[in-house]
Design a protein around this motif. Structure first.
Motif, mmCIF file in Angstrom:
data_model
loop_
_atom_site.group_PDB
_atom_site.id
_atom_site.type_symbol
_atom_site.label_atom_id
_atom_site.label_comp_id
_atom_site.label_asym_id
_atom_site.label_seq_id
_atom_site.Cartn_x
_atom_site.Cartn_y
_atom_site.Cartn_z
ATOM 1 N N SER A 25 -3.543 2.752 -6.995
ATOM 2 C CA SER A 25 -2.197 3.278 -7.233
ATOM 3 C C SER A 25 -1.336 3.227 -5.982
ATOM 4 O O SER A 25 -0.103 3.175 -6.069
ATOM 5 C CB SER A 25 -2.287 4.732 -7.727
ATOM 6 O OG SER A 25 -3.032 4.817 -8.923
ATOM 7 N N ILE A 26 -1.974 3.223 -4.806
ATOM 8 C CA ILE A 26 -1.250 3.332 -3.536
ATOM 9 C C ILE A 26 -0.987 1.982 -2.891
ATOM 10 O O ILE A 26 0.122 1.708 -2.410
ATOM 11 C CB ILE A 26 -2.038 4.237 -2.561
ATOM 12 C CG1 ILE A 26 -2.001 5.693 -3.049
ATOM 13 C CG2 ILE A 26 -1.486 4.132 -1.142
ATOM 14 C CD1 ILE A 26 -2.869 6.612 -2.235
ATOM 15 N N VAL A 27 -1.999 1.121 -2.826
ATOM 16 C CA VAL A 27 -1.893 -0.100 -2.019
ATOM 17 C C VAL A 27 -0.973 -1.112 -2.710
ATOM 18 O O VAL A 27 -1.171 -1.449 -3.878
ATOM 19 C CB VAL A 27 -3.280 -0.727 -1.778
ATOM 20 C CG1 VAL A 27 -3.147 -2.018 -0.962
ATOM 21 C CG2 VAL A 27 -4.202 0.264 -1.070
ATOM 22 N N GLU A 30 1.358 -6.626 -4.027
ATOM 23 C CA GLU A 30 2.322 -7.729 -3.885
ATOM 24 C C GLU A 30 2.536 -8.129 -2.428
ATOM 25 O O GLU A 30 2.912 -9.266 -2.128
ATOM 26 C CB GLU A 30 3.660 -7.363 -4.537
ATOM 27 C CG GLU A 30 4.514 -6.370 -3.768
ATOM 28 C CD GLU A 30 4.108 -4.928 -4.005
ATOM 29 O OE1 GLU A 30 4.794 -4.024 -3.490
ATOM 30 O OE2 GLU A 30 3.104 -4.694 -4.708
ATOM 31 N N ARG A 31 2.265 -7.197 -1.502
ATOM 32 C CA ARG A 31 2.464 -7.513 -0.084
ATOM 33 C C ARG A 31 1.393 -8.457 0.448
ATOM 34 O O ARG A 31 1.563 -9.042 1.524
ATOM 35 C CB ARG A 31 2.472 -6.216 0.733
ATOM 36 C CG ARG A 31 3.580 -5.230 0.343
ATOM 37 C CD ARG A 31 4.942 -5.679 0.821
ATOM 38 N NE ARG A 31 5.042 -5.678 2.271
ATOM 39 C CZ ARG A 31 5.348 -4.601 3.001
ATOM 40 N NH1 ARG A 31 5.586 -3.434 2.390
ATOM 41 N NH2 ARG A 31 5.435 -4.678 4.308
ATOM 42 N N PHE A 32 0.292 -8.587 -0.280
ATOM 43 C CA PHE A 32 -0.804 -9.462 0.142
ATOM 44 C C PHE A 32 -0.796 -10.797 -0.608
ATOM 45 O O PHE A 32 -1.649 -11.654 -0.367
ATOM 46 C CB PHE A 32 -2.146 -8.747 -0.052
ATOM 47 C CG PHE A 32 -2.284 -7.514 0.797
ATOM 48 C CD1 PHE A 32 -2.818 -7.591 2.068
ATOM 49 C CD2 PHE A 32 -1.841 -6.288 0.332
ATOM 50 C CE1 PHE A 32 -2.930 -6.459 2.865
ATOM 51 C CE2 PHE A 32 -1.946 -5.140 1.116
ATOM 52 C CZ PHE A 32 -2.485 -5.234 2.387
ATOM 53 N N ALA A 33 0.154 -10.951 -1.511
ATOM 54 C CA ALA A 33 0.330 -12.211 -2.241
ATOM 55 C C ALA A 33 1.825 -12.440 -2.419
ATOM 56 O O ALA A 33 2.328 -12.507 -3.545
ATOM 57 C CB ALA A 33 -0.384 -12.149 -3.578
ATOM 58 N N ALA A 93 -9.511 -4.986 1.626
ATOM 59 C CA ALA A 93 -9.790 -4.179 2.816
ATOM 60 C C ALA A 93 -8.905 -2.937 2.846
ATOM 61 O O ALA A 93 -9.351 -1.850 3.256
ATOM 62 C CB ALA A 93 -9.582 -5.015 4.081
ATOM 63 N N ALA A 94 -7.654 -3.085 2.412
ATOM 64 C CA ALA A 94 -6.756 -1.934 2.354
ATOM 65 C C ALA A 94 -7.241 -0.911 1.323
ATOM 66 O O ALA A 94 -7.177 0.304 1.554
ATOM 67 C CB ALA A 94 -5.339 -2.390 2.027
ATOM 68 N N LEU A 95 -7.735 -1.395 0.187
ATOM 69 C CA LEU A 95 -8.311 -0.488 -0.813
ATOM 70 C C LEU A 95 -9.500 0.275 -0.222
ATOM 71 O O LEU A 95 -9.638 1.499 -0.417
ATOM 72 C CB LEU A 95 -8.766 -1.279 -2.039
ATOM 73 C CG LEU A 95 -7.684 -1.967 -2.881
ATOM 74 C CD1 LEU A 95 -8.336 -2.875 -3.929
ATOM 75 C CD2 LEU A 95 -6.777 -0.955 -3.560
ATOM 76 N N ILE A 96 -10.349 -0.439 0.498
ATOM 77 C CA ILE A 96 -11.511 0.194 1.125
ATOM 78 C C ILE A 96 -11.062 1.227 2.153
ATOM 79 O O ILE A 96 -11.643 2.322 2.248
ATOM 80 C CB ILE A 96 -12.425 -0.865 1.768
ATOM 81 C CG1 ILE A 96 -12.995 -1.794 0.697
ATOM 82 C CG2 ILE A 96 -13.557 -0.212 2.550
ATOM 83 C CD1 ILE A 96 -13.711 -3.019 1.244
ATOM 84 N N ALA A 97 -10.006 0.900 2.919
ATOM 85 C CA ALA A 97 -9.497 1.852 3.919
ATOM 86 C C ALA A 97 -9.047 3.149 3.267
ATOM 87 O O ALA A 97 -9.238 4.242 3.818
ATOM 88 C CB ALA A 97 -8.352 1.212 4.700
ATOM 89 N N GLY A 127 0.779 -1.161 7.198
ATOM 90 C CA GLY A 127 0.322 0.084 7.806
ATOM 91 C C GLY A 127 -1.174 0.255 7.877
ATOM 92 O O GLY A 127 -1.662 1.357 8.160
ATOM 93 N N TYR A 128 -1.939 -0.812 7.664
ATOM 94 C CA TYR A 128 -3.396 -0.719 7.728
ATOM 95 C C TYR A 128 -3.931 -1.451 8.966
ATOM 96 O O TYR A 128 -4.997 -2.080 8.924
ATOM 97 C CB TYR A 128 -4.014 -1.322 6.465
ATOM 98 C CG TYR A 128 -3.697 -0.538 5.216
ATOM 99 C CD1 TYR A 128 -4.433 0.585 4.872
ATOM 100 C CD2 TYR A 128 -2.652 -0.937 4.378
ATOM 101 C CE1 TYR A 128 -4.131 1.309 3.722
ATOM 102 C CE2 TYR A 128 -2.348 -0.215 3.225
ATOM 103 C CZ TYR A 128 -3.089 0.904 2.902
ATOM 104 O OH TYR A 128 -2.788 1.621 1.775
#
Length: 397
Positions: A25-27, A30-33, A93-97, A127-128
């Motif tokens: 819900s947070i990450v 679209e910023r990674f694709a 990786a952002a999801l894992i963070a 921001g990760y």
């Protein structure tokens, strides 16, 4: 669109825990694709390809959300954990963070500098930037950041190199898309008495591992490039010319008498066949060959095939109702021993139906290569470079 995707994934059972649901819900996916349409980015089933080779084959991608959710749920990540992701892209990786929180550590690695540069840029922009992004061949792991509570592999692996086991904490989990006899499943593996033992597994598909861990399947052409057999490296095909001749012989067609519902998963049948058959491969065909009637539609995605020196048999299905809500498994055979091979195949379908359908599934254990492993009745030991992988089917109550 992100909210809608999350709600769809919750309804489909992809998201089962609060932590993983919150991360999705947070990450901002679209910023990674950034080059992909939003409709594709937030499609539960869609893979976003980020790099292809000269032949157009995918080398790197942002995996489908449902597959990422599946593996994160398998990993059971808690706040404060140290996690290694093998196969980078940034988004996962952002999801894992989000799951490990500020007290945890995330390391993501890839062999391709294009991938790591891109991941580092997107992670910093969103921001990760505390995530460690490294360009390495993951065959050796990341010893300077070990031990890891979780290792999550997001590239298709043929084997489990020693470094992954050595760098895993004693109570850690390795989640890896492991290829066994041409079939890939995402296994959650825990350390136990010098081996890895599966806790669960799911159907998945990934871009293949590159570097020292690369191991490609072999393609045996049966009718030009229109029809072929795809076999894993542990499968010996001694008479490809005989199999080509078999394709042009009269076809044996026989119903199994076993039906499945239109939405009932039966990927465990595929894994059971790969375990039970001494020689196993995938029959693949292009649309023109299917349209000509030489092979059935199941070959479009890889029909699970029993092999002999001069014959082969594979499975398809046909509807048993006008509404197409139920289907019977049909087995087709080619070659001088097609009758016997079709009968064997149908016998195994019926065995799966009686003993394993809807059950707890297979158990997989990964041992160091050279270990003297006792193979239970009906099990199979698959020898790889670094490991011996045992797969067997406990009888369901």
């Amino acid at each position: 669109m992100r909210t809608a995707m999350v709600e769809q994934m919750r309804g489909a059972g992809d998201l089962r825990t609060e932590g993983v649901t919150r991360a999705f819900s947070i990450v901002p996916r679209e910023r990674f694709a950034p080059d992909a349409p939003l409709e594709q980015v937030y499609n539960r089933d869609d893979v976003v390809i980020t790099k292809r080779d000269d032949n157009g084959l995918a080398l790197s991608s942002v995996s489908a959300p449902r597959i990422q959710a599946q593996m994160l749920e398998q990993a059971e990540i808690s706040p404060g954990m140290r996690v290694l992701e093998i196969g980078s892209g940034g988004y996962n990786a952002a999801l894992i963070a989000e799951l490990v929180g500020p007290e945890g550590e995330v390391t993501t690695v890839d062999i391709d500098p294009f991938v790591t540069d891109r991941a580092a840029q997107y992670l910093a922009e969103t921001g990760y930037d505390r995530i460690q992004v490294l360009q390495v061949d993951a065959e050796g792991g990341v010893p300077q950041r070990a031990p890891f509570d979780r290792i999550i592999v997001t590239a298709g692996a043929w084997d489990v190199p020693p470094a992954w086991i050595e760098q895993l904490a004693e109570d850690g989990l390795l989640v890896v898309p492991l290829r066994l006899r041409g079939l890939t499943r995402s296994f959650a593996l825990a350390r136990k008495d010098g081996r890895l033992v599966s806790q669960n597994y799911d159907l998945c598909g990934f871009v293949s591992m590159q570097g020292a861990g690369a191991n490609d399947e072999r393609l045996i052409l049966l009718q030009g490039e229109d029809i072929a057999l795809r076999v894993d490296s542990d499968q010996l095909v001694t008479s490809p010319d005989s199999l080509r001749s078999a394709l042009t012989s009269a076809r044996v067609t026989r119903g199994s008498g076993i039906e499945v519902g239109g939405y009932e998963p039966f990927d465990d049948l595929d894994l059971f066949m790969a375990t039970a058959l001494d020689d196993f491969g995938l029959l693949v065909a292009k649309d023109a060959a299917i349209a000509s009637g030489v092979v059935e539609r199941s070959a479009r995605m890889g029909a699970k095939t029993a092999l002999a020196d001069d014959s082969f048999a594979y499975r398809a299905s046909q509807p048993t109702s006008d509404e197409r809500t139920s289907f019977e498994f049909i087995v087709y055979g080619h070659g001088p021993h097609a009758d016997q091979l079709v009968d064997q195949y149908i016998g195994l379908i019926r065995e799966w139906d009686q003993s394993h359908r809807g059950g707890s599934g297979a158990r997989v254990e990964v041992y160091p290569a050279g270990t003297d492993v006792r193979v239970p009745a009906g099990g199979r030991l698959v020898e790889k470079k670094h490991t011996s992988v045992l797969i067997f089917w406990p009888t369901s109550p």
